[in-house]
Write a protein that holds these residues in place. Structure first.
Motif, mmCIF file in Angstrom:
data_model
loop_
_atom_site.group_PDB
_atom_site.id
_atom_site.type_symbol
_atom_site.label_atom_id
_atom_site.label_comp_id
_atom_site.label_asym_id
_atom_site.label_seq_id
_atom_site.Cartn_x
_atom_site.Cartn_y
_atom_site.Cartn_z
ATOM 1 N N PRO A 262 -32.251 -58.537 18.593
ATOM 2 C CA PRO A 262 -32.265 -58.603 17.127
ATOM 3 C C PRO A 262 -30.897 -58.926 16.546
ATOM 4 C CG PRO A 262 -32.483 -56.328 17.871
ATOM 5 C CD PRO A 262 -32.646 -57.202 19.073
ATOM 6 N N PHE A 263 -29.839 -58.504 17.236
ATOM 7 C CA PHE A 263 -28.470 -58.804 16.804
ATOM 8 C C PHE A 263 -28.261 -60.321 16.782
ATOM 9 C CE2 PHE A 263 -23.912 -58.902 16.828
ATOM 10 C CZ PHE A 263 -23.480 -57.684 16.335
ATOM 11 N N SER A 264 -28.593 -60.981 17.907
ATOM 12 C CA SER A 264 -28.405 -62.431 17.982
ATOM 13 C C SER A 264 -29.387 -63.161 17.061
ATOM 14 C CB SER A 264 -28.583 -62.901 19.427
ATOM 15 O OG SER A 264 -29.876 -62.606 19.901
ATOM 16 N N TRP A 265 -30.605 -62.607 16.870
ATOM 17 C CA TRP A 265 -31.580 -63.234 15.978
ATOM 18 C C TRP A 265 -31.060 -63.252 14.544
ATOM 19 C CZ3 TRP A 265 -34.554 -61.380 11.813
ATOM 20 C CH2 TRP A 265 -35.592 -62.204 11.393
ATOM 21 N N LEU A 266 -30.427 -62.173 14.122
ATOM 22 C CA LEU A 266 -29.859 -62.117 12.779
ATOM 23 C C LEU A 266 -28.733 -63.131 12.613
ATOM 24 C CD1 LEU A 266 -29.832 -58.258 12.233
ATOM 25 C CD2 LEU A 266 -31.075 -59.915 10.832
ATOM 26 N N LEU A 267 -27.902 -63.266 13.645
ATOM 27 C CA LEU A 267 -26.827 -64.257 13.574
ATOM 28 C C LEU A 267 -27.394 -65.668 13.470
ATOM 29 C CD1 LEU A 267 -24.278 -62.877 16.220
ATOM 30 C CD2 LEU A 267 -24.136 -62.709 13.731
ATOM 31 N N ALA A 268 -28.465 -65.928 14.221
ATOM 32 C CA ALA A 268 -29.099 -67.248 14.152
ATOM 33 C C ALA A 268 -29.760 -67.463 12.792
ATOM 34 C CB ALA A 268 -30.131 -67.385 15.274
ATOM 35 N N ARG A 269 -30.390 -66.415 12.256
ATOM 36 C CA ARG A 269 -31.068 -66.514 10.957
ATOM 37 C C ARG A 269 -30.071 -66.830 9.845
ATOM 38 N NH1 ARG A 269 -32.291 -63.486 6.473
ATOM 39 N NH2 ARG A 269 -34.407 -63.730 5.621
ATOM 40 N N GLU A 270 -28.892 -66.275 9.962
ATOM 41 C CA GLU A 270 -27.853 -66.538 8.960
ATOM 42 C C GLU A 270 -27.072 -67.812 9.245
ATOM 43 O OE1 GLU A 270 -27.364 -64.624 6.115
ATOM 44 O OE2 GLU A 270 -29.308 -63.867 6.852
#
Length: 425
Positions: free
Chosen positions: A286-294
Motif C-alpha cells: 500500500p505504501f508503494s501504491w500510494l506513491l504511484a497513485r500520487e
C-alpha cells in the motif's frame, strides 16, 4: 499526502517500530488524510502485494538453502575454498570471501551466508589469530555477495515488481558477484601483507580434487537452476521447487547428513524467515501504491528533466540516494517502495531495466553492511560479540572494495548484460 507518508514512516522507524508495522500505519494515516479513498483499500493492497506467483520462489530457495546448511554442506564448500585459496597470505580471510561466492548459489540471502560463516568459518579464523572485529567486518562484507549470485531473493522481488525477466537478472548478477569477490580478495591481500596475517598449507592436486569431489554435488545446484531456466525446462519459481527436491535428496540420501526427523525443524525455520520477508513485502505494497497513485514517478522524471538527460549525473545521484536509504531501511521494503517509482525513470532515460536491477540491488546489499543500521552488521556483531564501533573501524577497506565494484558495474553495463545477452536474448 506524500509528506505525511514519508514523515510518519521515518518517525515510526526512529522510535524503533518494526518496518512492516511502520509502513502499514503510515499508509493508514495517508489514507485517512486523503479521505476520498476507502480505508478498505488498505487491506486489499496488503493482500495484493503478497499475491504474486514469482514471489513463491522465495520460500523454495530459502528452504533449499536451509536444507543445505542444516545438512552440513556449507562445510564442504569451505573445504573447497580452503584448498583453492587457503595458501594465500591471509588464507582463511580469502576463504571467507570465496566461500560466500559459492554460498550464493545455495541460499541467495546475505543474512543466511553471514550466519553460516559465523558458525563454521569464523571460529577457525579466531583460533588462527585473526581478531574478532576483522573477522566480523570481513564476514559482513563478503555476505553481500550471496544475493548477487543466483538464486537471488532480491532479484526475484525486483523482477516481480518491474516486470523484468528473473532469469536475465540471475545471469546479470554473476559477473558483478564475482567482481565483488575479487575486489574483496584484493583488499584482504593488502591488509594481510600489512598485518602479516598467516598463510595456510600449500595446495596439492590430490587435496583439490578431493575437495572438488565432495563439494561438487552442492555446487551442481547452481548449474541445475540456471541450466533449467535457460533451457526453458522450468521457470525461476519452478526452479526453486526443483532446488528443494535436489537438496532433500542430497542431504537425506546421498550424504545422509540430515535425518527425516530433522526436516520439521528446517521447515519451521524456513516458515519464520518466509513470514518475515512476505510480511514486509505485503506491508510495503500500500505504501508503494500510494506513491504511484500520487504520480511520484512522473514527478521524479520531471525533476530529472531539470538537470538534463545526462545519464552519468543521474546514475551518480541514484547510487548516492540508494546508498543512504540502504543504511537506514530494510532492503526488501526499499525494493517494494522505490522500484515502482524508478522503473518509469529508467524507461524515460533509455536505461536497461536488467542493468538497473543489478545496480539497485547492489546498492541495497552494500547498505546491509553499512553503519549505522545495516542488518547484516547487527547480525554479525551480535553473533561474534563485537562492538559496533570496532566493527566500523575495520569495515572501511571492504566497503571501498564494494563501492569500487558498484561504480564499475554502474558505468560499464556491458559487464552486467554480457551473459543475459549471450544466453537469453
Amino acid at each position: 499526502m506524500v509528506t505525511i507518508l514519508l514523515v510518519s514512516s521515518l518517525l515510526l522507524f526512529a522510535i524503533g517500530m518494526p518496518v512492516a508495522f511502520a509502513m502499514v500505519l503510515s499508509a493508514a494515516a495517508a489514507f485517512l488524510f486523503l479521505g476520498n479513498v476507502p480505508l478498505m483499500v488498505l487491506p486489499q493492497r496488503i493482500l495484493t502485494g503478497a499475491d504474486s506467483f514469482p514471489l513463491m520462489a522465495i520460500p523454495f530457495f530459502l528452504l533449499a538453502g536451509n536444507l543445505m546448511i542444516s545438512g552440513g554442506l556449507t562445510q564442504k564448500l569451505s573445504n573447497l575454498a580452503l584448498a583453492l585459496v587457503g595458501h594465500l597470505r591471509g588464507g582463511l580471510a580469502q576463504v571467507n570471501v570465496v566461500n560466500s561466492m559459492m554460498m550464493g548459489g545455495m541460499t541467495g540471502s546475505a543474512i543466511a551466508d553471514a550466519v553460516s560463516d559465523c558458525k563454521i568459518l569464523v571460529p577457525v579464523m579466531l583460533k588462527s589469530g585473526y581478531s574478532p572485529r576483522f573477522a566480523a567486518s570481513l564476514t559482513a562484507a563478503s555476505a553481500a555477495i550471496a544475493p548477487m549470485i543466483p538464486p537471488s531473493i532480491p532479484f526475484i522481488i525486483y523482477g516481480s515488481i518491474a516486470g523484468t525477466s528473473i532469469g536475465q537478472l540471475f545471469l546479470a548478477g554473476v559477473v558483478p558477484g564475482i567482481m565483488m569477490g575479487v575486489f574483496l580478495m584484493i583488499a584482504v591481500n593488502v591488509i594481510a601483507r600489512r598485518r602479516n596475517l598467516p598463510r595456510g598449507e600449500q595446495p596439492n592436486l590430490s587435496r583439490i580434487l578431493g575437495a572438488l569431489r565432495t563439494s561438487g554435488p552442492p555446487l551442481m545446484m547452481l548449474v541445475i537452476i540456471i541450466g533449467g531456466i535457460l533451457s526453458g525446462v522450468f521457470t525461476p519459481t519452478e526452479a526453486g521447487a526443483v532446488a528443494v527436491l535436489y537438496a532433500i535428496v542430497l542431504t537425506t540420501m546421498f550424504y545422509r547428513s540430515l535425518r527425516v526427523a530433522d526436516l520439521p525443524k528446517v521447515l519451521l525455520e524456513t516458515s519464520v524467515q518466509t513470514g518475515v520477508i512476505m510480511l514486509v513485502i505485503a506491508a510495503a505494497s500500500p505504501f508503494s501504491w500510494l506513491l504511484a497513485r500520487e504520480q511520484v514517478g512522473q514527478d521524479v522524471v520531471q525533476m530529472l528533466a531539470l538537470i538534463g538527460d545526462n545519464e552519468i549525473v543521474f546514475l551518480l545521484l541514484l547510487n548516492a540516494i540508494l546508498l543512504v536509504l540502504g543504511m537506514f531501511l530494510d532492503a526488501t521494503a526499499l525494493l517494494i517502495i522505490v522500484v515502482p517509482v524508478l522503473v518509469p525513470v529508467f524507461a524515460a532515460l533509455g536505461l536497461d531495466p536488467v542493468h538497473m536491477g543489478v545496480v539497485v540491488v547492489l546498492n541495497l546489499m552494500i547498505g546491509l553492511v553499512t553503519p549505522p543500521f545495516g542488518i547484516v552488521m547487527f547480525v554479525v556483531c551480535n553473533l561474534l560479540k563485537v562492538n559496533i564501533l570496532d566493527f566500523v573501524r575495520e569495515i572501511w577497506p571492504f566497503l571501498l572494495a564494494l563501492l569500487a565494484t558498484l561504480l564499475t558495474v554502474t558505468f560499464l553495463p556491458e559487464l552486467v548484460l554480457f551473459l543475459p545477452t549471450l544466453l537469453m536474448r
